[in-house]
Design an enzyme around this catalytic site. Sequence first.
Site, PDB file in Angstrom:
ATOM      1  N   ASP A   2      55.920 -17.230  51.349  1.00 22.12           N
ATOM      2  CA  ASP A   2      55.196 -18.094  50.773  1.00 22.12           C
ATOM      3  C   ASP A   2      53.994 -17.735  49.788  1.00 22.12           C
ATOM      4  O   ASP A   2      53.498 -16.594  50.521  1.00 22.12           O
ATOM      5  CB  ASP A   2      54.715 -19.308  51.766  1.00 22.12           C
ATOM      6  N   GLY A   5      53.643 -18.883  43.855  1.00 19.58           N
ATOM      7  CA  GLY A   5      52.826 -19.537  42.813  1.00 19.58           C
ATOM      8  C   GLY A   5      51.464 -19.185  42.693  1.00 19.58           C
ATOM      9  O   GLY A   5      51.086 -18.924  41.613  1.00 19.58           O
ATOM     10  N   TRP A   7      50.045 -16.559  43.814  1.00 23.06           N
ATOM     11  CA  TRP A   7      49.939 -15.144  43.375  1.00 23.06           C
ATOM     12  C   TRP A   7      49.890 -15.292  41.777  1.00 23.06           C
ATOM     13  O   TRP A   7      49.175 -14.488  41.194  1.00 23.06           O
ATOM     14  CB  TRP A   7      50.922 -14.289  43.800  1.00 23.06           C
ATOM     15  N   ARG A  15      54.627 -19.119  36.820  1.00 21.95           N
ATOM     16  CA  ARG A  15      54.940 -19.298  38.319  1.00 21.95           C
ATOM     17  C   ARG A  15      56.163 -18.412  38.475  1.00 21.95           C
ATOM     18  O   ARG A  15      56.457 -17.612  39.521  1.00 21.95           O
ATOM     19  CB  ARG A  15      55.224 -20.547  38.810  1.00 21.95           C
ATOM     20  N   HIS A  19      57.421 -15.253  41.485  1.00 26.18           N
ATOM     21  CA  HIS A  19      58.806 -15.224  41.947  1.00 26.18           C
ATOM     22  C   HIS A  19      59.489 -13.755  41.663  1.00 26.18           C
ATOM     23  O   HIS A  19      59.932 -13.182  42.713  1.00 26.18           O
ATOM     24  CB  HIS A  19      59.866 -16.384  41.605  1.00 26.18           C
ATOM     25  N   GLU A  49      64.622 -28.823  49.710  1.00 29.95           N
ATOM     26  CA  GLU A  49      63.519 -29.532  49.197  1.00 29.95           C
ATOM     27  C   GLU A  49      63.067 -28.880  47.896  1.00 29.95           C
ATOM     28  O   GLU A  49      62.528 -29.428  47.000  1.00 29.95           O
ATOM     29  CB  GLU A  49      62.324 -29.498  50.140  1.00 29.95           C
ATOM     30  N   ARG A  53      61.387 -29.386  42.824  1.00 32.60           N
ATOM     31  CA  ARG A  53      60.375 -28.623  41.751  1.00 32.60           C
ATOM     32  C   ARG A  53      60.813 -28.887  40.173  1.00 32.60           C
ATOM     33  O   ARG A  53      62.043 -29.468  40.198  1.00 32.60           O
ATOM     34  CB  ARG A  53      60.324 -27.173  42.124  1.00 32.60           C
ATOM     35  N   LEU A 111      71.554  -3.385  59.039  1.00 32.99           N
ATOM     36  CA  LEU A 111      70.809  -4.519  59.082  1.00 32.99           C
ATOM     37  C   LEU A 111      71.621  -5.442  58.312  1.00 32.99           C
ATOM     38  O   LEU A 111      72.219  -5.420  57.396  1.00 32.99           O
ATOM     39  CB  LEU A 111      69.658  -4.174  58.008  1.00 32.99           C
ATOM     40  N   ARG A 168      55.393 -16.463  58.694  1.00 36.81           N
ATOM     41  CA  ARG A 168      55.360 -17.067  57.309  1.00 36.81           C
ATOM     42  C   ARG A 168      53.847 -16.606  56.714  1.00 36.81           C
ATOM     43  O   ARG A 168      52.994 -16.526  57.444  1.00 36.81           O
ATOM     44  CB  ARG A 168      55.204 -18.607  57.639  1.00 36.81           C
ATOM     45  N   ARG A 174      52.827 -23.922  59.094  1.00 35.96           N
ATOM     46  CA  ARG A 174      54.051 -24.896  59.565  1.00 35.96           C
ATOM     47  C   ARG A 174      55.558 -24.084  59.237  1.00 35.96           C
ATOM     48  O   ARG A 174      55.739 -22.853  58.741  1.00 35.96           O
ATOM     49  CB  ARG A 174      54.094 -25.704  58.219  1.00 35.96           C
ATOM     50  N   SER A 176      58.365 -25.735  58.322  1.00 36.07           N
ATOM     51  CA  SER A 176      59.168 -26.283  57.074  1.00 36.07           C
ATOM     52  C   SER A 176      60.410 -26.199  57.088  1.00 36.07           C
ATOM     53  O   SER A 176      61.148 -25.705  56.167  1.00 36.07           O
ATOM     54  CB  SER A 176      58.524 -25.340  55.821  1.00 36.07           C
TER      55      SER A 176
END
Length: 227
Positions: A2, A5, A7, A15, A19, A49, A53, A111, A168, A174, A176
């Site tokens: 998180d 945006g 940053w 934005r 990313h 969700e 956007r 990994l 997070r 949260r 989320s």
Amino acid sequence: MDGNGRWAQQRGLPRHEGHRAGARAVREVVHGALEMGLRHLTLYTFSTENWSRDREEVDAILGLLRDEVADNPFRDLDVHMRWHGRAGRLPTDLADLLQLRERTTRGRTGLTLTMCIDYGGRDEITRTAAALARRARAGQLDPDRITDEDFARHLPHPDMPDVDLLWRTGNEQRTSNFLPWHSAYAELHFTPGLWPDTDRRDLWQAVTAYTGRQRRLGAESPNPLPL
Ligand code: FPP
């Protein structure tokens, strides 16, 4: 992951630049995870969700993911790449690329890097319930005898292990809709820094904080940590 945006906003950038910087942080943290010998790293990359956007931002994130997966930055590393989430709503070329990476890195044992893309925990649980209902309707399962293990076996990705540490960034406390089934006993770690500023030292600190906790998993005496 998180804070992309914020940053960008702090720097007066659009934005999508946040990313892009977030993708650089992913590369850095994956190297850190390999150095530490972590077996699993699961990234909440695009949630069910996130479709709500702006179309422009959604396209920018999906385009960035396409570029990253095509660029294949982990090609020479012992990383098995996986995709966890809904099939059918992502652009076909992105879904094909993700499946290709999953197939071609399958033999790697270092990994396991799981990217949750078009992932939502409630969606996962709903689809699992539907799978169980179909088995019950076919007379293959008695609804009165369904166990936790039956449920886990019908998850869309039944081999996904439980989460030990859920971290997070971005100062939100949260979870989320992230891996609710697998995180039932996860240790939670929330940090104020923004994801694009994150590097392998932050991963190290997160894991160090985790190893300092006593995990009881509902038992009376502490269980040894599984790391
Ligand atoms: C949340 O920050 C971040 C996302 C919705 C996108 C995550 C994507 C990446 C880190 C890019 C690439 C990833 C991989 C695996 C190559 P936000 O935009 O909600 O930040 P904000 O809370 O500051 O607005």
